[in-house]
Design a protein around this motif. Structure first.
Motif, PDB file in Angstrom:
ATOM      1  N   TRP A 595       0.920  -1.434   0.103  1.00  0.00           N
ATOM      2  CA  TRP A 595      -0.100   0.009  -0.054  1.00  0.00           C
ATOM      3  C   TRP A 595       1.026   1.313  -0.035  1.00  0.00           C
ATOM      4  CZ3 TRP A 595      -5.215  -0.164  -0.852  1.00  0.00           C
ATOM      5  CH2 TRP A 595      -5.768  -1.304  -0.563  1.00  0.00           C
ATOM      6  N   GLN A 614      -2.748   3.821  -2.366  1.00  0.00           N
ATOM      7  CA  GLN A 614      -3.025   3.108  -3.356  1.00  0.00           C
ATOM      8  C   GLN A 614      -2.384   1.595  -3.335  1.00  0.00           C
ATOM      9  OE1 GLN A 614      -3.254   5.370  -7.019  1.00  0.00           O
ATOM     10  NE2 GLN A 614      -4.644   4.034  -8.327  1.00  0.00           N
ATOM     11  N   GLY A 619      -4.637  -1.347  -7.477  1.00  0.00           N
ATOM     12  CA  GLY A 619      -5.002   0.006  -7.765  1.00  0.00           C
ATOM     13  C   GLY A 619      -6.082   0.472  -6.759  1.00  0.00           C
ATOM     14  N   LYS A 620      -6.411  -0.175  -5.733  1.00  0.00           N
ATOM     15  CA  LYS A 620      -7.449  -0.029  -4.655  1.00  0.00           C
ATOM     16  C   LYS A 620      -7.273   1.457  -4.181  1.00  0.00           C
ATOM     17  CE  LYS A 620     -10.878  -1.811  -1.619  1.00  0.00           C
ATOM     18  NZ  LYS A 620     -11.274  -2.965  -1.069  1.00  0.00           N
ATOM     19  N   LEU A 621      -8.114   2.542  -3.681  1.00  0.00           N
ATOM     20  CA  LEU A 621      -7.738   3.159  -3.002  1.00  0.00           C
ATOM     21  C   LEU A 621      -8.356   3.123  -1.461  1.00  0.00           C
ATOM     22  CD1 LEU A 621      -8.419   6.672  -5.211  1.00  0.00           C
ATOM     23  CD2 LEU A 621      -6.122   5.738  -4.166  1.00  0.00           C
ATOM     24  N   GLN A 640     -14.021   3.374  -6.695  1.00  0.00           N
ATOM     25  CA  GLN A 640     -12.690   3.319  -7.040  1.00  0.00           C
ATOM     26  C   GLN A 640     -12.234   3.429  -8.431  1.00  0.00           C
ATOM     27  OE1 GLN A 640     -10.159   2.037  -5.121  1.00  0.00           O
ATOM     28  NE2 GLN A 640     -11.817   2.073  -3.365  1.00  0.00           N
ATOM     29  N   GLN A 646      -3.501   6.405 -11.706  1.00  0.00           N
ATOM     30  CA  GLN A 646      -2.871   6.459 -10.414  1.00  0.00           C
ATOM     31  C   GLN A 646      -3.083   7.867  -9.778  1.00  0.00           C
ATOM     32  OE1 GLN A 646       1.255   5.785 -10.717  1.00  0.00           O
ATOM     33  NE2 GLN A 646       0.961   3.508 -10.868  1.00  0.00           N
TER      34      GLN A 646
END
Length: 651
Positions: A595, A614, A619-621, A640, A646
């Motif tokens: 992360w 991220q 690519g999850k926030l 998401q 990015q």
């Protein structure tokens, strides 16, 4: 030689700006945020200033307008989006349940509700004291009777005992007005009824000074019937501190402030050398000094400095006093001015009618973004008054606020196409988005956004992944209006990792890190020009990467956030303004590996920097809300990003 396509675009855009329009050395600092439009959907004629609430919005009242033309309570973002929260109800034979025609501003009580007064309506037609929730629910706490006061024009004060205190212009035993207190629960007490000799007709808010007493003014009465300055204990013992005599001022129309030197400051509407009003100071012991007399106005109502101030003063973070004049100035529509404690007055803006007229916002507000906010009760596009902002050079309207709603937004870049996009945020919730135009060329990586040209709008800085060159896009929302290649290029291996004002000069600077050695350096900037540079002391330990900056310990200085990508752990270096770390702390809890911290941003508007992460694989926030270096909440975003996008800022 052949220039890269992006470079050619930037140079063409710079050429058009240089030869197609006129540039000014300083960006315009005065902005009309809202033009009141009157009933039924908007307010009209505001005499009151603004107050910030815990949600980051500013709140105020209008005397007229709204559904029933009896005034409104509104909120407005620092970007200018106004919402009417409440319209005061219609009158029947002069009475109603909630009041009408508020003049005094709101205050934020210790219970999180807003409190204010009205000058008319209520059970007896003499005005009310009310509270309103942030959501817009109104409760009447007291309806004035002629015996306990009528027409309360000044905002309330919540004193150190938790009670609310205020004044009325008329009513009371002698019809010269009163001083009152009321509990948050609505228990009302008259503390003093003016009798003319000790003052008459107060429009003043009250100030509780360091000696515990409350201070205020009356417009008339006193020894010379030119008004007074008084102090009163919370128990109701009133003493006249000064009686105006015309020469030293007359008709003080607002309250006092206690400046950092311990003295009390305010203005008078009339009197002085030219009968155009004054600025004065007085000690709590009663030693009075007239500091400035506004100049006489011409036959057309104009002068150089303004005339007849109705509003009091505020002391801003720079130590200077700021206020407004109702009349005079270059156009006869009033002025916004700065006044030093040494007595020097500088006009910052002359209103021209189109941008507002007759400013009487009681007190200006310096909001958390450092800018001044106020109102006018006339002028603007509809002649119903305005809300305005005065932006100090170098201060931002809201960091990374691309749509001007007062909330910071997120900048994204597509790793394949280099295209940029912005997510519009409302706290932790994405509420929309837009692509940035034009599209960026491949090889140019966005390294963050900041207001480089001091126009109150975030600009975007890029670094070329091959040449290390830096390029800057000047932005208007999500549209590039200009661009340039910076004259200085970082040496090979040095990458920009954060944009922040490290030397507190009002301009964003560049934090760079050497990808081989890990060493940090700062380039001090003035706009797009590098003015100086220095290494950061000490150097980070091996494996630690600078990922952003923010004020984590609340000392007003930008600190450096680092992350160990192998372990996920984060740490803060507490910085002074000389590129030296004076201490540090780990962020708790520890983040998991994989992360990456991609943004430092105050999501919940509590004044503390928060963190966005991220996931390097998915690519999850996710976000962490911080209090200092402690995470107090966190979750994944409700929306998401698509694959390949990015977060690039803010850092």
């Amino acid at each position: 030689m052949t220039l890269p396509r992006k470079t050619r675009f930037l140079l063409r855009l710079c050429f058009c700006l240089l030869f197609g329009t006129t540039l000014h050395a300083h960006a315009q600092t005065f902005t009309t945020l809202h033009n009141f439009a009157g009933p039924p959907s908007d307010g009209s004629t505001t005499y009151a200033g603004l107050v910030p609430a815990s949600d980051g919005n500013l709140y105020g009242v209008t005397k007229f307008g709204g559904t029933n033309s009896n005034g409104t309570v509104f909120k407005i973002t620092t970007g200018g989006t106004l919402t009417v929260l409440y319209s005061f109800t219609a009158l029947t034979n002069g009475d109603n349940t909630d009041g009408a025609n508020p003049v005094g501003g709101l205050i934020l009580g210790s219970d999180g509700n807003l409190y204010g007064t009205t000058t008319a309506g209520g059970a007896n037609g003499n005005g009310t004291i009310f509270k309103i929730t942030i959501g817009g629910t109104v409760m009447t706490l007291h309806s004035f009777q002629s015996t306990d006061g009528t027409t309360s024009n000044g905002r309330l004060l919540q004193a150190s005992d938790g009670n609310l205190y205020g004044t009325t212009h008329f009513g009371g035993a002698n019809n010269d007005g009163t001083v009152f207190k009321i509990t948050l629960g609505g228990t009302f007490t008259v503390l003093h009824a003016f009798n003319g000799t000790d003052g008459s007709g107060s429009n003043s808010y009250l100030l509780q000074t360091s000696d515990g007493n409350l201070y205020g003014t009356t417009m008339s009465g006193g020894t010379n019937d030119d008004g007074t300055i008084f102090k009163i204990t919370t128990g109701g013992t009133l003493t006249v501190v000064h009686s105006f005599n015309g020469t030293d001022g007359s008709v003080p129309d607002d309250g006092l402030i206690q400046a950092t030197d311990g003295n009390l400051y305010s203005t008078t509407h009339g009197g002085g050398a030219n009968n155009a009003g004054t600025v004065f100071k007085i000690t709590t012991g009663g030693s009075f000094t007239s500091l400035y007399s506004f100049t006489a106005t011409s036959s057309t109502g104009t002068n150089t400095d303004g005339a007849q101030p109705l509003a009091g003063l505020i002391q801003a973070s720079d130590g200077n006093l700021y206020g407004t004049c109702q009349n005079g100035g270059a156009n006869g529509d009033g002025t916004l001015f700065q006044f030093t404690l040494g007595g020097t007055l500088t006009v910052l803006h002359s209103f021209n009618g189109t941008d507002g007229s007759l400013p009487d916002s009681r007190e200006l507000l310096q909001a958390s973004d450092g800018n001044l906010y106020g109102t006018t009760y006339s002028g603007g596009a509809n002649s119903d008054g305005t809300v305005f902002r005065y932006q100090f050079a170098g201060s931002a309207v809201a960091p990374s606020d691309f749509n001007g709603d007062g909330h910071p937004d997120l900048l994204f870049q597509n790793t394949s196409t280099s295209q940029l996009a912005v997510w519009y945020m409302n706290g932790i919730t994405p509420i929309g988005g837009a692509f940035v135009t034009p599209s960026q060329s491949s090889g140019w990586r966005a390294v963050g956004d900041a207001d480089f040209n001091t126009d109150g709008k975030p600009d975007i800085l890029f670094q070329n992944t091959s040449t290390n060159q830096l390029a800057l896009w000047s932005m208007n929302g999500v549209t590039a209006t200009g661009g340039q290649i910076l004259s200085s290029t970082p040496p090979a291996g040095w990458n920009v990792v954060s944009l922040a004002d490290f030397n507190a000069d009002g301009h964003p600077d560049l934090l760079l890190q050497n990808s081989s050695t890990g060493r940090l350096a700062i380039w001090y900037m003035s706009g797009a020009t590098v003015t100086d540079g220095t290494y950061v002391t000490p150097s980070p330990a091996s494996g630690w990467t600078a990922v952003g900056s923010g004020d984590f310990n609340g000392d007003g200085k930008q600190d450096i956030l680092l992350q160990n990508y192998s372990t996920g752990q984060l740490a803060v270096w507490y910085m002074n303004n000389n590129a030296t770390a004076t201490g540090g702390a780990y962020i708790t809890p520890s983040q998991q590996a994989g992360w990456k911290c991609v943004s430092v941003i105050d999501l919940n508007a509590d004044g503390h920097p928060d963190l966005l992460f991220q996931n390097t694989s998915t690519g999850k926030l996710v976000y962490w809300l911080l209090n200092g270096v402690q995470a107090i909440d966190g979750n994944a975003f409700s929306t998401q990003p698509q694959s390949g996008w990015q977060v690039m800022g803010p850092h």
